[in-house]
Design an enzyme around this catalytic site. Structure first.
Site, PDB file in Angstrom:
ATOM      1  N   GLU A  15       0.830  -1.196   0.021  1.00 38.22           N
ATOM      2  CA  GLU A  15       0.156  -0.013  -0.021  1.00 38.22           C
ATOM      3  C   GLU A  15       0.763   1.281   0.034  1.00 38.22           C
ATOM      4  O   GLU A  15       0.493   2.182  -0.726  1.00 38.22           O
ATOM      5  CB  GLU A  15      -0.753   0.029   1.154  1.00 38.22           C
ATOM      6  CG  GLU A  15      -1.820  -1.186   1.382  1.00 38.22           C
ATOM      7  CD  GLU A  15      -1.619  -2.012   2.533  1.00 38.22           C
ATOM      8  OE1 GLU A  15      -2.202  -2.296   3.261  1.00 38.22           O
ATOM      9  OE2 GLU A  15      -0.278  -2.339   2.496  1.00 38.22           O
ATOM     10  N   ASP A  92      -1.608  -4.976   3.675  1.00 38.75           N
ATOM     11  CA  ASP A  92      -1.873  -5.314   4.998  1.00 38.75           C
ATOM     12  C   ASP A  92      -2.567  -6.559   5.309  1.00 38.75           C
ATOM     13  O   ASP A  92      -3.627  -7.049   4.619  1.00 38.75           O
ATOM     14  CB  ASP A  92      -2.378  -4.120   5.856  1.00 38.75           C
ATOM     15  CG  ASP A  92      -1.310  -2.871   6.134  1.00 38.75           C
ATOM     16  OD1 ASP A  92      -0.262  -3.211   5.911  1.00 38.75           O
ATOM     17  OD2 ASP A  92      -2.055  -2.177   6.424  1.00 38.75           O
ATOM     18  N   ASP A  94      -5.108  -7.789   6.720  1.00 41.26           N
ATOM     19  CA  ASP A  94      -6.678  -7.523   7.287  1.00 41.26           C
ATOM     20  C   ASP A  94      -7.838  -7.418   6.322  1.00 41.26           C
ATOM     21  O   ASP A  94      -7.243  -7.441   5.058  1.00 41.26           O
ATOM     22  CB  ASP A  94      -6.629  -6.454   8.414  1.00 41.26           C
ATOM     23  CG  ASP A  94      -6.262  -4.887   7.626  1.00 41.26           C
ATOM     24  OD1 ASP A  94      -6.245  -5.004   6.372  1.00 41.26           O
ATOM     25  OD2 ASP A  94      -6.121  -3.958   8.232  1.00 41.26           O
ATOM     26  N   GLU A  96      -9.164  -4.690   5.093  1.00 41.18           N
ATOM     27  CA  GLU A  96      -8.823  -3.759   3.909  1.00 41.18           C
ATOM     28  C   GLU A  96      -7.607  -4.201   3.058  1.00 41.18           C
ATOM     29  O   GLU A  96      -7.885  -4.016   2.051  1.00 41.18           O
ATOM     30  CB  GLU A  96      -8.603  -2.303   4.993  1.00 41.18           C
ATOM     31  CG  GLU A  96      -9.565  -1.794   5.442  1.00 41.18           C
ATOM     32  CD  GLU A  96     -11.009  -1.487   4.860  1.00 41.18           C
ATOM     33  OE1 GLU A  96     -10.699  -0.887   3.671  1.00 41.18           O
ATOM     34  OE2 GLU A  96     -12.047  -1.708   5.171  1.00 41.18           O
ATOM     35  N   TYR A 316       2.091  -5.829  13.351  1.00 39.90           N
ATOM     36  CA  TYR A 316       1.127  -5.253  12.942  1.00 39.90           C
ATOM     37  C   TYR A 316       0.238  -4.419  13.865  1.00 39.90           C
ATOM     38  O   TYR A 316      -0.134  -5.289  15.005  1.00 39.90           O
ATOM     39  CB  TYR A 316       0.157  -6.181  12.077  1.00 39.90           C
ATOM     40  CG  TYR A 316      -0.904  -5.536  11.208  1.00 39.90           C
ATOM     41  CD1 TYR A 316      -0.591  -4.352  10.353  1.00 39.90           C
ATOM     42  CD2 TYR A 316      -2.038  -5.910  11.187  1.00 39.90           C
ATOM     43  CE1 TYR A 316      -1.695  -3.921   9.511  1.00 39.90           C
ATOM     44  CE2 TYR A 316      -3.222  -5.147  10.410  1.00 39.90           C
ATOM     45  CZ  TYR A 316      -2.920  -4.372   9.587  1.00 39.90           C
ATOM     46  OH  TYR A 316      -3.809  -3.735   9.063  1.00 39.90           O
ATOM     47  N   ARG A 318      -3.071  -3.250  14.019  1.00 39.66           N
ATOM     48  CA  ARG A 318      -4.362  -3.250  14.135  1.00 39.66           C
ATOM     49  C   ARG A 318      -4.726  -4.925  14.434  1.00 39.66           C
ATOM     50  O   ARG A 318      -4.895  -5.725  13.747  1.00 39.66           O
ATOM     51  CB  ARG A 318      -5.026  -3.033  12.715  1.00 39.66           C
ATOM     52  CG  ARG A 318      -4.982  -1.525  12.543  1.00 39.66           C
ATOM     53  CD  ARG A 318      -5.311  -0.997  11.196  1.00 39.66           C
ATOM     54  NE  ARG A 318      -5.093   0.223  11.006  1.00 39.66           N
ATOM     55  CZ  ARG A 318      -3.830   0.637  10.130  1.00 39.66           C
ATOM     56  NH1 ARG A 318      -3.223  -0.346   9.397  1.00 39.66           N
ATOM     57  NH2 ARG A 318      -3.714   2.026   9.701  1.00 39.66           N
ATOM     58  N   HIS A 362      -4.282 -11.883  14.456  1.00 37.81           N
ATOM     59  CA  HIS A 362      -2.954 -11.377  14.491  1.00 37.81           C
ATOM     60  C   HIS A 362      -2.398 -11.362  15.788  1.00 37.81           C
ATOM     61  O   HIS A 362      -3.107 -11.357  16.776  1.00 37.81           O
ATOM     62  CB  HIS A 362      -2.970  -9.674  13.974  1.00 37.81           C
ATOM     63  CG  HIS A 362      -3.555  -9.592  12.766  1.00 37.81           C
ATOM     64  ND1 HIS A 362      -3.335 -10.025  11.568  1.00 37.81           N
ATOM     65  CD2 HIS A 362      -4.598  -8.657  12.391  1.00 37.81           C
ATOM     66  CE1 HIS A 362      -4.225  -9.691  10.425  1.00 37.81           C
ATOM     67  NE2 HIS A 362      -5.144  -8.947  11.182  1.00 37.81           N
TER      68      HIS A 362
END
Length: 798
Positions: A15, A92, A94, A96, A316, A318, A362
C-alpha cells in the site's frame, strides 16, 4: 512511480511507499516493489437511485470505479504487472488489505493463479522472505467482509444524511457506527447535566505511637456507634453530625484494636492490542488516537537503523489479540533471564485469555525483536516515535515478567464509640513494575497516598496519640466525561467498531462538529445532540448499541464464512429503507427552536432561535430574513488538538462577536456577526485562532485607490480595494514587508492580446496575463529585468 519493472523481475505491490522501500531492500534486485498508495477503487457516486453506487435490485452488486487521481498509479501498476514474471500482492493482513489485493487483481486482470497473496505480521527479513516462499490465494471471505461493511455503510450513510438535510440542516452526515459513537457521548453529557451531587463528610485523624512523634500516620473514621460512617449514612451526611462526632474524637483516647496483614500481587499486564495501545498512549503520552496509529504505522513499515537498512520495529498494529508467537516468547524470556535477576522470570510463559468477540487474526502489538531496546534505536527515531516505541517495548517485556508482590496492612483503631482504619502497603518484590510503575486510576491521589503509606510497627492494645483531626466536606462527583482513551474503551466494551476503526470513528465525529474535545474531555455539541435526538427518535433500532454490536458480530461471521454478506445486507436494508421513507414523511423538522439563554439579537434586539448548519449550531434572529443578526452558540467554540477551548474574538472594525465559519471549499475563517452591515473576516491558523495581518498603508499605483491586506493560500498579500475593476496585487514577505516587483511595461500576451503583468510564485517573479483566469498564459521575466523565474510557458498564476 518508479520505472516499469524489468522483464523477468518479480513484482510485489504494497500500500505505502514507506513499506515498499523497506521490502525492496529486503528482497533485493530480483524484485520490483511498488505501492498502490492505499485503495485504488471505491463505490461510484451519482444521483437518484444511482447515488449509492450499488445495484440494490441485483444482489447489492457494488459498482466500483477507479478513485479520482489514481488513474496514473493504476496504469503504471498494470504495465509493471504485464512484464513481471510473478505478481505478489502484499497489502496489510486484514480486511482492508485483502480488499486492496482483490481490487488490484481485478484491475490488473490477473487470474487466480497469477495473483499470489502474501502476508506477514512484521516487516522483517525473516517474515518477508518466508511470506514470499509461501504465497496463498486471495481470501474471498475477507474480501466479502470488507465489501459487506462498505456496502452497508454506504446504504446507511447515503440514506440517513439526506434525511438530516431535510430535518436539521444541509450537508450533515450520519453513519452506521459514527452516529452510535455520538450517542454514547450525548448520553454521558445528559447524565452529567442531570446529576445531583450528594453531600458527605470524612473525618481523618493524624496519629502516632506514644513517644514516637516521627512515626505519624493517618486513619479514617469508618464506623460510629456500630454503623458505617460513609456516603449514605446519616452520621456522615450533615456538617452538624460530623462536627459533633469530631468534638468527641478530639477528646477521645485512641488504641489499636487489631492489626492484620496479607500479601497481594499486582495484576499482570498483557501486551498491547490496538485499543489498549490507544488508551495507554492517550493517558501516558497525551497522544490522540489518530496520532498513535500514524506513529505506529511508521514503526511497523520500517525505520532506517545503524546499517542503513530499514527495519520494521513493531508487529502489525491493528489487532484484538494478546497472542504472542512462540519464537518471540522464547526471545523475550531469554532477554529477561540475561538482563534481570532470576526472580523476575516466571517458570512458564505468561498467557492471556482471548477477549469476548476477539477475532484473534493477528499477534499482539510487540517489538519485532526485544534486542532493539529503546536506547539502542533512540537516535534513529523522532521524539514521538521513540515515546511510542518505548511504551510498546516496556509493555511487552513486562507482560512476561512476574507480578509485583505487596504486604498490605490494615490497622483498626478504637476511639470513643468509633472505629478508624489505617491502611498501608510495603513492596516485597517490584516485579514488572521495574519497567512499568503501577498506577491505581480508580482512586484519587490523596486516597492512594493514604493506602500506600508506611505504617509504624503496631500491635493490638497499643495506645496512640492524636496530633490533629481533619473534618472535611465532600460531594459525590458526576460521571466523568469521555477522554479519547475512555471512549475507545467504551466502544470496545459495547462491541462497536473494530481495531482498525476506533481512530477513524473519533476523528469523524470531531470533524463533523458533533463533539468537541476540551481539556482532553469530549463534550457533545448542540448540533451533535440535535442530530442524535433526530436519529434516536426515528431510528431507534439502528441507534441502539446492541443492534450495532450484533451487526458487527454478524459481519465478523462473513469473514469466517459463516454468513452470506448479501443475505445479511438484504435482511437489514428492506425494513431500514421503509423506516427512512416513513421518517422523511412524518418526522417534524428541527428548526427555529426558541433560545432560552437570555441573549437577544445583536442587531435588532429581537428574540433568538437555535439554527444549525454543517459548521455547528448558532443563534439566529427570529425576524430573519428581515434581520440577519446572529450569534455564536455559547460554549460551542471549536477546540484545538490539545483540547483547549478557542477564545472569543471581537470584530476589529465594529467590536461585535465573530463566529467561526467554513468557505464552500472547506476553509475555516472568522466572520463578523453583524454581516451584511459589517463584512469583516479574519483568517485563522490550523488551531482556529485568528491570524494577525500586517498593517500596511499603500496606494495602488495603477488606479490610486487604497490597497488592503488580504490572506491568500500561501499567506498575506496586498490587493487593490477597487477589485474587480482593478486587480493589482503585491506580495508580502515573512517579515510583513511589501515585496517590490520588477517594473515591466509594454509586454502583450501573445495568446489573447491582454497586458502582461508581473506576479510572484513560490519560485520567484514571472509574467502572467492580466486576463487570468480566462487566459493562463505565463512567461519568464525578460533577462534585462533579472533572473528568469524558470516558470516558462507552463507557469500559472498562484
Amino acid at each position: 512511480m518508479a520505472e516499469t519493472a524489468a522483464k523477468g523481475k518479480k513484482l510485489v505491490i504494497v500500500e505505502s511507499p514507506a513499506k515498499a522501500k523497506t521490502i525492496k531492500k529486503i528482497l533485493g534486485p530480483d524484485f520490483e516493489v511498488k505501492a498502490s498508495v492505499g485503495h485504488i477503487r471505491d463505490l461510484q457516486k451519482g444521483w437518484g437511485k444511482k447515488s449509492f453506487g450499488i445495484d440494490i435490485e441485483n444482489g447489492y452488486k457494488p459498482n466500483y470505479i477507479i478513485i479520482k487521481g489514481k488513474e496514473k498509479t493504476v496504469n503504471e501498476l498494470k504495465k509493471a504487472a504485464s512484464v513481471a514474471s510473478e505478481v505478489f500482492l502484499a497489502p496489510d493482513p486484514d480486511r482492508e488489505g485483502e480488499a486492496i489485493a482483490w481490487h488490484l487483481k481485478e484491475v490488473m486482470e490477473l487470474t487466480d493463479e497469477q495473483a499470489k497473496r502474501i502476508t506477514y505480521q512484521a516487516i522483517t527479513k525473516k517474515a518477508v522472505l518466508d511470506a514470499v516462499s509461501h504465497p496463498s490465494s486471495i481470501d474471498m471471505d475477507l474480501v466479502n467482509a470488507q465489501q459487506g461493511r462498505r456496502v452497508l455503510d454506504r446504504l446507511v450513510g447515503f440514506s440517513l444524511s439526506p434525511f438530516l438535510w431535510k430535518k436539521v440542516a444541509k450537508n450533515l452526515s450520519a453513519g452506521r457506527v459514527q452516529s452510535v459513537a455520538v450517542r454514547i457521548v450525548v448520553d454521558r453529557e445528559r447524565e452529567i447535566a442531570a446529576f445531583v451531587p450528594e453531600e458527605f463528610w470524612r473525618i481523618t485523624a493524624s496519629l502516632y505511637p506514644e513517644k514516637k512523634k516521627k512515626d505519624l500516620f493517618e486513619a479514617q473514621l469508618v464506623e460510629w456507634k456500630g454503623e458505617k460512617f460513609a456516603l449514605g449514612s446519616p452520621a456522615a451526611g450533615t456538617e452538624e453530625s460530623a462536627r459533633e462526632i469530631a468534638d468527641r474524637l478530639e477528646k477521645a483516647e485512641y488504641s489499636v484494636e487489631s492489626v492484620s496483614s496479607k500479601e497481594a500481587k499486582s495484576r499482570l499486564l498483557p501486551p498491547f492490542i490496538t485499543s489498549t495501545l490507544q488508551q495507554a498512549a492517550s493517558t501516558s503520552l497525551r497522544f490522540g488516537t489518530s496520532r498513535t496509529m500514524s506513529v505506529a504505522q511508521k514503526l511497523y513499515e520500517g525505520i532506517d537503523l545503524e546499517d542503513g537498512n530499514p527495519v520494521g520495529l513493531i508487529t502489525y498494529m491493528r489487532t484484538d489479540s494478546t497472542r504472542i508467537a512462540p519464537e518471540a516468547l522464547e526471545e523475550v524470556r531469554q532477554f529477561i533471564g540475561k538482563n534481570y535477576d532470576a526472580a523476575y522470570l516466571p517458570e512458564k510463559p505468561n498467557t492471556y485469555g482471548k477477549s469476548q468477540g476477539a477475532q484473534d487474526a493477528h499477534e499482539a502489538i510487540r517489538p519485532t525483536s526485544v534486542e532493539y531496546t529503546p536506547d539502542r534505536v533512540k537516535s534513529f527515531l523522532s521524539a514521538e516515535q521513540y515515546k511510542l516505541y518505548e511504551l510498546i517495548w516496556r509493555r511487552f517485556v513486562a507482560s512476561q515478567m512476574n507480578p509485583a508482590r505487596y504486604l498490605t496492612t490494615t490497622v483498626r483503631i478504637a476511639a470513643d464509640e468509633g472505629i478508624l482504619e489505617a491502611k498501608g502497603r510495603v513492596t516485597v518484590f517490584d516485579g514488572y513494575t521495574v519497567l512499568i510503575p503501577e498506577s491505581d486510576k480508580k482512586d484519587d491521589e490523596e486516597e492512594k497516598d493514604k493506602k500506600n503509606q508506611n505504617l509504624p510497627p503496631l500491635e493490638g492494645g497499643n495506645p496512640l496519640n492524636l496530633k490533629e483531626l481533619d473534618t472535611a466536606q465532600h460531594f459525590t462527583k458526576p460521571p466523568s466525561r469521555y477522554s479519547e482513551a475512555s471512549l475507545v474503551r467504551a466502544l470496545e466494551k459495547e462491541g462497536i467498531g473494530r481495531p482498525s476503526t476506533y481512530a477513524p470513528i473519533i476523528k469523524t465525529i470531531r470533524d463533523r462538529g458533533y463533539v468537541r474535545l476540551e481539556k482532553r474531555a469530549f463534550h457533545a455539541t448542540e448540533l451533535g445532540m440535535a442530530v442524535n435526538d433526530m436519529l434516536v427518535n426515528n431510528f431507534s433500532d439502528i441507534m441502539a448499541l446492541k443492534f450495532t454490536a450484533d451487526m458487527e458480530s454478524d459481519l465478523d461471521k462473513v469473514e469466517s464464512g459463516e454468513v452470506d454478506w448479501v443475505k445479511l445486507i438484504d435482511s437489514f436494508y428492506k425494513p431500514f429503507s421503509e423506516a427512512v421513507t416513513k421518517a422523511t414523511d412524518e418526522a417534524e423538522a428541527l428548526k427555529n427552536r426558541a433560545w432560552t439563554g437570555g441573549d437577544v439579537c445583536p442587531q435588532c434586539g429581537g428574540p433568538l432561535v437555535v439554527r444549525y448548519s454543517m459548521n455547528g449550531a448558532f443563534l439566529g434572529c427570529s425576524n430573519y430574513p428581515d434581520c440577519k443578526g446572529l450569534l455564536p452558540m455559547p460554549g460551542e467554540n471549536d477546540s484545538d488538538e490539545n483540547g483547549e477551548s478557542q477564545p472569543e474574538v471581537s470584530c476589529p472594525v465594529c467590536g461585535k462577536p465573530m463566529i467561526l465559519k467554513k468557505s464552500r471549499y472547506g476553509k475555516e475563517f472568522l466572520a463578523c456577526t453583524s454581516y451584511p452591515e459589517c463584512k469583516t473576516t479574519l483568517s485563522v491558523d490550523k488551531d482556529g485562532k485568528p491570524v494577525e495581518l500586517p498593517k500596511i498603508e499603500r496606494t495602488c499605483e495603477k488606479c490610486g485607490n487604497p490597497m488592503e491586506v488580504k490572506m491568500g493560500r500561501r499567506g498575506p498579500f496586498l490587493a487593490c480595494s477597487n477589485y474587480p475593476e482593478c486587480k493589482n496585487t503585491l506580495p508580502i514577505d515573512k517579515e510583513g514587508k511589501v515585496v517590490e516587483l520588477p517594473k515591466v511595461e509594454g509586454q502583450v500576451c501573445d495568446k489573447c492580446g491582454g497586458e502582461m503583468v508581473v506576479k510572484m510564485s513560490r519560485r520567484g517573479p514571472f509574467l502572467s496575463c492580466s486576463n487570468y483566469p480566462k487566459c493562463r498564459n505565463a512567461k519568464p521575466l525578460p533577462k534585462e529585468n533579472g533572473e528568469s523565474s524558470g516558470e516558462g510557458e507552463k507557469s500559472k498564476e498562484e
